[in-house]
Design a protein around this motif. Structure first.
Motif, PDB file in Angstrom:
ATOM      1  N   LEU A 231       0.829  -1.210   0.000  1.00  0.00           N
ATOM      2  CA  LEU A 231       0.000   0.000   0.000  1.00  0.00           C
ATOM      3  C   LEU A 231       0.864   1.261   0.000  1.00  0.00           C
ATOM      4  N   HIS A 232       1.898   1.258   0.822  1.00  0.00           N
ATOM      5  CA  HIS A 232       2.791   2.417   0.936  1.00  0.00           C
ATOM      6  C   HIS A 232       3.422   2.751  -0.417  1.00  0.00           C
ATOM      7  N   ASN A 233       3.974   1.748  -1.054  1.00  0.00           N
ATOM      8  CA  ASN A 233       4.671   1.924  -2.319  1.00  0.00           C
ATOM      9  C   ASN A 233       3.713   2.312  -3.452  1.00  0.00           C
ATOM     10  N   LEU A 234       2.621   1.567  -3.612  1.00  0.00           N
ATOM     11  CA  LEU A 234       1.694   1.807  -4.725  1.00  0.00           C
ATOM     12  C   LEU A 234       0.965   3.137  -4.573  1.00  0.00           C
ATOM     13  N   CYS A 235       0.569   3.478  -3.353  1.00  0.00           N
ATOM     14  CA  CYS A 235      -0.075   4.778  -3.126  1.00  0.00           C
ATOM     15  C   CYS A 235       0.917   5.918  -3.355  1.00  0.00           C
ATOM     16  N   GLY A 236       2.191   5.665  -3.037  1.00  0.00           N
ATOM     17  CA  GLY A 236       3.221   6.672  -3.293  1.00  0.00           C
ATOM     18  C   GLY A 236       3.350   6.971  -4.772  1.00  0.00           C
ATOM     19  N   TYR A 237       3.418   5.903  -5.601  1.00  0.00           N
ATOM     20  CA  TYR A 237       3.459   6.098  -7.053  1.00  0.00           C
ATOM     21  C   TYR A 237       2.266   6.932  -7.529  1.00  0.00           C
ATOM     22  N   LEU A 238       1.074   6.486  -7.114  1.00  0.00           N
ATOM     23  CA  LEU A 238      -0.163   7.085  -7.618  1.00  0.00           C
ATOM     24  C   LEU A 238      -0.316   8.534  -7.186  1.00  0.00           C
ATOM     25  N   LEU A 239      -0.135   8.803  -5.903  1.00  0.00           N
ATOM     26  CA  LEU A 239      -0.313  10.166  -5.402  1.00  0.00           C
ATOM     27  C   LEU A 239       0.702  11.127  -6.019  1.00  0.00           C
ATOM     28  N   ALA A 240       1.960  10.679  -6.123  1.00  0.00           N
ATOM     29  CA  ALA A 240       2.992  11.541  -6.705  1.00  0.00           C
ATOM     30  C   ALA A 240       2.669  11.865  -8.153  1.00  0.00           C
ATOM     31  N   TYR A 241       2.247  10.853  -8.895  1.00  0.00           N
ATOM     32  CA  TYR A 241       1.914  11.072 -10.311  1.00  0.00           C
ATOM     33  C   TYR A 241       0.726  12.026 -10.440  1.00  0.00           C
ATOM     34  N   MET A 242      -0.312  11.807  -9.650  1.00  0.00           N
ATOM     35  CA  MET A 242      -1.516  12.637  -9.744  1.00  0.00           C
ATOM     36  C   MET A 242      -1.236  14.087  -9.342  1.00  0.00           C
ATOM     37  N   VAL A 243      -0.464  14.280  -8.272  1.00  0.00           N
ATOM     38  CA  VAL A 243      -0.140  15.643  -7.843  1.00  0.00           C
ATOM     39  C   VAL A 243       0.724  16.340  -8.895  1.00  0.00           C
ATOM     40  N   ALA A 244       1.729  15.609  -9.423  1.00  0.00           N
ATOM     41  CA  ALA A 244       2.602  16.193 -10.441  1.00  0.00           C
ATOM     42  C   ALA A 244       1.816  16.594 -11.677  1.00  0.00           C
ATOM     43  N   ARG A 245       0.895  15.739 -12.114  1.00  0.00           N
ATOM     44  CA  ARG A 245       0.129  15.987 -13.343  1.00  0.00           C
ATOM     45  C   ARG A 245      -1.004  16.982 -13.129  1.00  0.00           C
TER      46      ARG A 245
END
Length: 322
Positions: A231-245
């Motif tokens: 959860l930590h890793n996958l949510c990190g990918y997703l949140l970072a991508y969404m915030v960046a975009r």
């Protein structure tokens, strides 16, 4: 391709499987691997020395050419993963040792594997290298106090002692590596291909030592730790991508780099610090993270690469624009 290159390629290609095998062996027969535990800081120092040997001034060019992108990456790294660690520990209801371990692995800097994943995903490699280099260099001054603020209630920690250890384990070896490269550049080039081999073997040894040190408790908490790490890793990918975009308006080319920078942690550092300042159980999230993000990272990079191949061509310069 010579023998050394073949060995390095084999270890890199099968890194996750080798780590799993080493962890399983350490769990079934912990005694020999427990002897490695006191040397974890030294092993990680070798990894950081290798990182320093590979750094050049070009790795920091993006700081001056695109400071906004670099600052976004640094801020997201030290905001998203620490807070996710707190959230996951709270929601799952972990004991203090595991909770502190999850928060600590969230507070460490980006992992260098993120650079390779960004390259494979056809993302902004220059941005990735710069962000991971800067977060690693400033970690001694950020990680201890960030962890004290977020995780101090679970396990008391001496932030100053933590800072000194990170300086010795991370900053001093990196600076030494950079100096050696500057003074002995041509000589360094002759053995630079050995660096990945040493790094991979060191991380495998660190994971095995952590598993061996906590083997008695591992059976009862393994499922909890694995779910939490995923959860930590996958949510990190997703949140970072969404915030960046969506929030920062970055192109997908850049957002891929930010996603990997945030989602992939320097879990070796997390394990080393937890073993010295917290407990063997607190080091488990970092050890499991070392395995999992080397499975999820290549999978995500492969998906992004295939997706990029199906889209109309776009030059890197065009993609680099916000």
């Amino acid at each position: 391709m010579n023998t050394l290159e073949r060995v390095v390629k084999f270890l890199s290609d099968y890194f996750a499987l080798l780590v799993i095998a080493a962890a399983a062996l350490a769990f079934s027969n912990p005694a020999p691997f427990k002897r490695i535990a006191p040397h974890i800081p030294l092993l990680l120092g070798l990894v950081m020395l290798g990182m320093g040997l590979t750094l050049t001034k070009n790795d920091f060019v993006a700081v001056f050419e695109r400071p906004r992108d670099v600052v976004i990456g640094i801020l997201l790294q030290f905001i998203i993963m620490p807070l996710l660690g707190v959230l996951i520990a709270s929601v799952i209801g972990m004991n203090p040792d595991l909770a502190a371990g999850f928060i600590l692995v969230g507070c460490v800097p980006s992992g260098t594997a993120s650079n390779v994943m960004t390259y494979l995903a056809k993302g902004d490699v220059a941005l990735s290298v710069t962000v991971s280099s800067i977060t690693t260099l400033i970690a001694p001054f950020v990680t201890p106090y960030l962890f004290l603020w977020l995780g101090g209630k679970y396990i008391p920690v001496n932030a100053t002692a933590l800072l000194i250890d990170i300086m010795k384990i991370v900053l001093l070896p990196i600076v030494t590596g950079v100096v050696i490269r500057q003074l002995l550049g041509s000589a360094v080039q002759k053995f630079i291909k050995v660096v990945p081999l040493i790094s991979v073997l060191a991380i495998i040894a660190i994971v095995a030592a952590v598993v061996a040190a906590s083997a008695q408790r591992l059976a009862s908490v393994a499922g909890l730790v694995i779910v939490g790490v995923m959860l930590h890793n996958l949510c990190g990918y997703l949140l970072a991508y969404m915030v960046a975009r969506k929030v920062c308006g970055m192109s997908e080319y850049k957002a891929k780099a930010i996603s990997f920078e945030v989602g992939m942690q320097n879990s070796g550092l997390g394990a080393a610090l937890a073993m010295v300042h917290l407990s063997p159980v607190a080091a488990l999230p970092s050890a499991i993270f070392s395995v999992w993000h080397n499975i999820s990272g290549p999978a995500l990079a492969s998906w992004w690469a295939r997706r990029a191949g199906k889209q109309p061509g776009e030059t890197p310069d065009a993609k680099a624009g916000v």
